[in-house]
Write a protein that holds these residues in place. Sequence first.
Motif, short mmCIF file in Angstrom:
data_model
loop_
_atom_site.label_atom_id
_atom_site.label_comp_id
_atom_site.label_asym_id
_atom_site.label_seq_id
_atom_site.Cartn_x
_atom_site.Cartn_y
_atom_site.Cartn_z
N LYS A 111 91.19 50.42 -2.10
CA LYS A 111 92.26 51.04 -2.89
C LYS A 111 91.72 51.48 -4.25
O LYS A 111 91.00 50.74 -4.92
N ALA A 113 92.82 52.63 -8.01
CA ALA A 113 93.91 52.58 -8.99
C ALA A 113 93.53 53.42 -10.20
O ALA A 113 92.40 53.34 -10.69
N VAL A 127 100.53 53.86 -13.29
CA VAL A 127 99.37 53.53 -12.45
C VAL A 127 99.65 54.09 -11.07
O VAL A 127 100.71 53.82 -10.49
N VAL A 129 98.14 54.35 -7.17
CA VAL A 129 97.21 53.70 -6.25
C VAL A 129 97.05 54.59 -5.01
O VAL A 129 98.05 55.07 -4.45
N GLU A 137 98.56 58.58 -1.31
CA GLU A 137 99.23 57.74 -2.30
C GLU A 137 99.79 56.48 -1.63
O GLU A 137 100.43 56.55 -0.58
N ILE A 150 91.91 50.41 -16.95
CA ILE A 150 92.47 49.72 -15.80
C ILE A 150 91.38 48.95 -15.09
O ILE A 150 90.22 49.38 -15.07
N TYR A 152 90.80 45.86 -11.66
CA TYR A 152 91.26 44.88 -10.68
C TYR A 152 90.70 43.51 -11.04
O TYR A 152 89.60 43.40 -11.58
N ILE A 159 96.16 44.03 -10.68
CA ILE A 159 95.68 45.18 -11.44
C ILE A 159 96.18 45.00 -12.87
O ILE A 159 97.34 44.64 -13.08
N THR A 161 96.27 46.75 -16.91
CA THR A 161 96.02 47.89 -17.78
C THR A 161 96.18 47.48 -19.24
O THR A 161 97.06 46.68 -19.58
N VAL A 184 99.49 42.79 -6.68
CA VAL A 184 99.29 43.70 -5.55
C VAL A 184 100.08 43.26 -4.32
O VAL A 184 100.75 44.07 -3.69
N TYR A 188 103.26 45.47 -5.47
CA TYR A 188 102.85 46.02 -6.76
C TYR A 188 103.90 45.77 -7.85
O TYR A 188 104.13 46.63 -8.71
#
Length: 508
Positions: A111, A113, A127, A129, A137, A150, A152, A159, A161, A184, A188
């Motif tokens: 994935k 992001a 954000v 993903v 998407e 950003i 992980y 995730i 930010t 996640v 999310y």
Amino acid sequence: MKKTLLAIALSAAFFGCKKNTTEVPFIDPTFVNEDPSTFAEIGSIDIGDVGAAEITAFDPATKRLFVVNNSTVNKIDVIDFADPTKMTVINSISMAPYGGAVNSVAVSNGKLAAAIESTNKQADGKVAVFNTNDLKEVKVITVGALPDMITYSPDGKYIMTANEGEPNDTYANDPAGTVSIITVDQNYAVTTIDFSSMVGQRAALIAGGFRIFGIGNDFVKDIEPEYVTISADSKTAWVTLQENNGIAKIDIASKTITNIFPLGFKDYNVAGNEIDPSDRDNAVGLLAKWPVKGIYMPDAIALLEKGGVPYMFTANEGDAREYSAFAEVARVKDLRLDATAFPTGTALKADAQIGRLNVTTTLGDTDGDGDYDALYSLGARSFSIWNGLTGKRIFDSQNDLDIKALATGPGVYDDTRSDDKSVEPEGITIGKVGNKDIAVIGMERADAVAVYDVTNPARPTFLQMFKCGDAPEGVLLIPAKDSPTKKSLLIVSSENDGLVKVYTPKTF
């Protein structure tokens, strides 16, 4: 036959069987014996001009490199990285459906992001993903204003930010600086936290060198998160607060800020910290002691954990607030200096001394009488290492980046930046190459990268410096086990010329 086998088994159990006690040492099949002082370029690709190639992320499953590109239109370029010597752009993802510029990208478990600011930079960002294979998407999440970086968590479960929350040019709209934590595996779900819980520590933080300044001096609005790094167990994050000269520590599970570490100041008037403060002294890199302090103000941060201690590595770039309603920078020659603090003030104001040096006007008038009793320049022209548990500084490279830039060759040290922030360390990453832990520092104004052995975080040793593209922003280490070449790869992406360059070390 069954009785015989049973008898043997019972006999062995009763009398005991002697085991082979010789242990076979574990050999990591992915280990490559590499020399981290020998990085050399093996590939390069140009994806645009200014605003392109700011940050990259690599997906080992698809052997693709994802690169921020805001040069003409806002997009993420997808590069075939199966052969780093022959990189090609094979696709791109438009950011038009999501907002404005894309500022940062990260990859985990197939994935991608992306952190995307709003077309109105003071509004909440997003954000987005995507799958790394078909680029479809997966999810779009609303985060705080101006998500600038950003990442992980190592386990891929979160995730995060850093949402800088910069004001508009007139300061009529100054959103809170925040950090967003996205879970996640909970579809999310996002929690965005500001710094209101730390308001009660304001006085103590400022006394330690933390900065709250600008129109309004609002603690929550004034804090501007810049960059995030996360512990190996995915439980703790550290976030640089660049303009504020601090680092925040966050407990991820509870989504709370547990500490803010003020970083203090660096004295350029002591041995080892000498700087060149003038671009008009008819000399290149003339390092000397000067009665000036540096504000660390780190941009990127990376983590190395040793012996139960998380060591935070920071690139001490420095950054000024420059808006039509508020601008903090002035040259020393334009300030009134206190005669007692600076008995040779008139001479100091000469262009060939520190007259040209850019300093902040928000610090230094300690007695409030309108003149400056101390001078503070932006950034520290170095990288530093801090204890992530206590905030204590363990190491600073002092003026070694300047010295090594001067020694690397003509044109590496940019003397036109002496009066500002010198080589301007901006990006930093940590990784293992061969049997050594290394730090890689990208220097925006030197257009160069420095490599240090940080196996002992208290005593880093210089390994190498080399030129790269114009204004390196992103530095990314791909370990040999994930690399398409099965050797360590260093990717340097440069925002002023759109170049993505790939380097690899020699093997023994």
